[in-house]
Design a protein around this motif. Structure first.
Motif, mmCIF file in Angstrom:
data_model
loop_
_atom_site.group_PDB
_atom_site.id
_atom_site.type_symbol
_atom_site.label_atom_id
_atom_site.label_comp_id
_atom_site.label_asym_id
_atom_site.label_seq_id
_atom_site.Cartn_x
_atom_site.Cartn_y
_atom_site.Cartn_z
ATOM 1 N N LYS A 80 22.077 -71.101 -10.522
ATOM 2 C CA LYS A 80 20.889 -71.521 -11.269
ATOM 3 C C LYS A 80 19.640 -70.761 -10.799
ATOM 4 C CE LYS A 80 17.948 -75.644 -11.878
ATOM 5 N NZ LYS A 80 17.527 -75.582 -13.257
ATOM 6 N N ILE A 81 19.526 -70.561 -9.516
ATOM 7 C CA ILE A 81 18.298 -69.957 -8.978
ATOM 8 C C ILE A 81 18.355 -68.432 -8.938
ATOM 9 C CG2 ILE A 81 16.770 -69.846 -6.945
ATOM 10 C CD1 ILE A 81 16.687 -72.534 -8.566
ATOM 11 N N TYR A 100 20.868 -72.437 0.829
ATOM 12 C CA TYR A 100 19.760 -73.240 1.371
ATOM 13 C C TYR A 100 18.490 -73.046 0.534
ATOM 14 C CZ TYR A 100 16.344 -74.985 4.744
ATOM 15 O OH TYR A 100 15.326 -75.671 5.364
ATOM 16 N N GLU A 101 18.180 -71.772 0.245
ATOM 17 C CA GLU A 101 17.001 -71.469 -0.577
ATOM 18 C C GLU A 101 17.123 -72.082 -1.967
ATOM 19 O OE1 GLU A 101 16.306 -66.982 0.857
ATOM 20 O OE2 GLU A 101 15.054 -67.538 -0.847
ATOM 21 N N ALA A 102 18.317 -71.961 -2.540
ATOM 22 C CA ALA A 102 18.529 -72.475 -3.904
ATOM 23 C C ALA A 102 18.343 -73.990 -3.939
ATOM 24 C CB ALA A 102 19.930 -72.092 -4.385
ATOM 25 N N ASP A 133 26.725 -65.828 6.299
ATOM 26 C CA ASP A 133 25.334 -66.199 6.596
ATOM 27 C C ASP A 133 24.456 -65.963 5.372
ATOM 28 O OD1 ASP A 133 25.793 -67.092 9.120
ATOM 29 O OD2 ASP A 133 24.893 -65.390 10.166
ATOM 30 N N ALA A 134 24.701 -64.844 4.677
ATOM 31 C CA ALA A 134 23.902 -64.534 3.482
ATOM 32 C C ALA A 134 24.084 -65.622 2.420
ATOM 33 C CB ALA A 134 24.291 -63.163 2.923
ATOM 34 N N VAL A 135 25.325 -66.012 2.172
ATOM 35 C CA VAL A 135 25.590 -67.059 1.173
ATOM 36 C C VAL A 135 24.949 -68.376 1.593
ATOM 37 C CG1 VAL A 135 27.410 -68.540 0.221
ATOM 38 C CG2 VAL A 135 27.677 -66.059 0.159
ATOM 39 N N ASN A 136 25.092 -68.707 2.880
ATOM 40 C CA ASN A 136 24.525 -69.990 3.329
ATOM 41 C C ASN A 136 23.000 -70.011 3.232
ATOM 42 O OD1 ASN A 136 26.998 -71.141 3.788
ATOM 43 N ND2 ASN A 136 27.080 -70.532 5.945
ATOM 44 N N CYS A 150 13.871 -65.506 3.782
ATOM 45 C CA CYS A 150 12.822 -66.279 4.447
ATOM 46 C C CYS A 150 13.385 -67.472 5.214
ATOM 47 C CB CYS A 150 11.741 -66.717 3.461
ATOM 48 S SG CYS A 150 12.204 -68.082 2.420
ATOM 49 N N VAL A 151 14.685 -67.708 5.094
ATOM 50 C CA VAL A 151 15.317 -68.761 5.895
ATOM 51 C C VAL A 151 15.302 -68.350 7.372
ATOM 52 C CG1 VAL A 151 17.465 -70.043 6.267
ATOM 53 C CG2 VAL A 151 16.703 -69.558 3.961
ATOM 54 N N GLY A 152 15.298 -67.028 7.610
ATOM 55 C CA GLY A 152 15.162 -66.539 8.985
ATOM 56 C C GLY A 152 13.848 -66.990 9.588
#
Lengths: 159, 159
Positions: free
Chosen positions: A45-46, A73-75, A66-69, B86-88
């Protein structure tokens, strides 16, 4: 850890969502197991499936989880707070860091005066129990954050 | 502030990027002025124009500028750090908050012992200048952050 059920008979959450056959070399399968359908729905969605796919191909295989997680998290943060997303968290944390730093500077100054056998001029801010003062405002939600000032700290110094 | 040149003769950065005519009612124009082409290029690369458009339609008009700016911030962070984005920054800030809180608790404990006329058992950690101790590690970059633990703080307590 990537899901152990990635290559089971069930299609991964991404392929199920996109209604396509999940092939053994599916790029999404290790990171979007069928038992976590919301994780893919959120990033789709995001960011969009195509952008996530491009990003996964840009990073090294061992960095993909890590990239997916972090994308998930951002989404999730953006879905919960469409205006600020996880940038709201940065703003709140920056305020918290500044408040703690100010508090620590004041406490250290008081302590120095004590070690020099001088009484502090004000005792009201120094006689609280450790940590009690800094907890005030700590429960403020991201949605309540007013305006941005994260640029000044992160854009210039850390990013 | 939204750009004052939004409705000038120049197409906005979004329409220029997408090679389409910039209409007077362009949704992007107030937030993507022609003089900031990179801002739209970044959000387009990470989120996609369609997702940005959808998100802008989901929020109230007065929230759109903040929404665009937070998206632009996230997009820039993701381009600079494709793995953590930006999660970093959240991870680094959380560590900073925990370090400062621990430091403040220790300093407050020392201060309480002084106010009770007791000498602290260790003086090495209490005789530093205000703020000096907490600055260590403050310059660590997002890229150097190892692993995530932002979930424990933000997902459960603040989001």
């Amino acid at each position: 850890m990537a899901s152990s059920s990635s290559y089971s008979n069930s299609p991964c959450a991404a392929c199920k969502f996109l209604r396509r056959k999940c092939m053994p070399d599916c790029l999404f399968a290790p990171y979007f197991p069928p038992e976590e359908p919301q994780k893919f729905a959120n990033v789709h969605k995001i960011f969009g499936a195509s952008n996530v796919s491009k990003l996964l191909n840009e990073v090294l295989p061992h960095q993909r989880e890590d990239a997916v997680n972090s994308l998930a998290y951002e989404a999730e943060a953006r879905i919960k707070d469409p205006v600020y997303g996880c940038v709201g968290a940065i703003s709140v944390l920056q305020r918290q860091v500044m408040r703690l730093q100010k508090e620590l500077d004041a406490t250290n100054s008081d302590l120095i005066r004590y070690t020099c056998n001088e009484m502090p001029t004000t005792t009201t801010t120094t006689t609280n129990q450790g940590g009690r003062r800094v907890s005030e405002g700590g429960g403020s939600s991201i949605g309540q954050s007013s305006g941005f000032y994260y640029h000044s700290t992160w854009n210039n110094d850390h990013l």
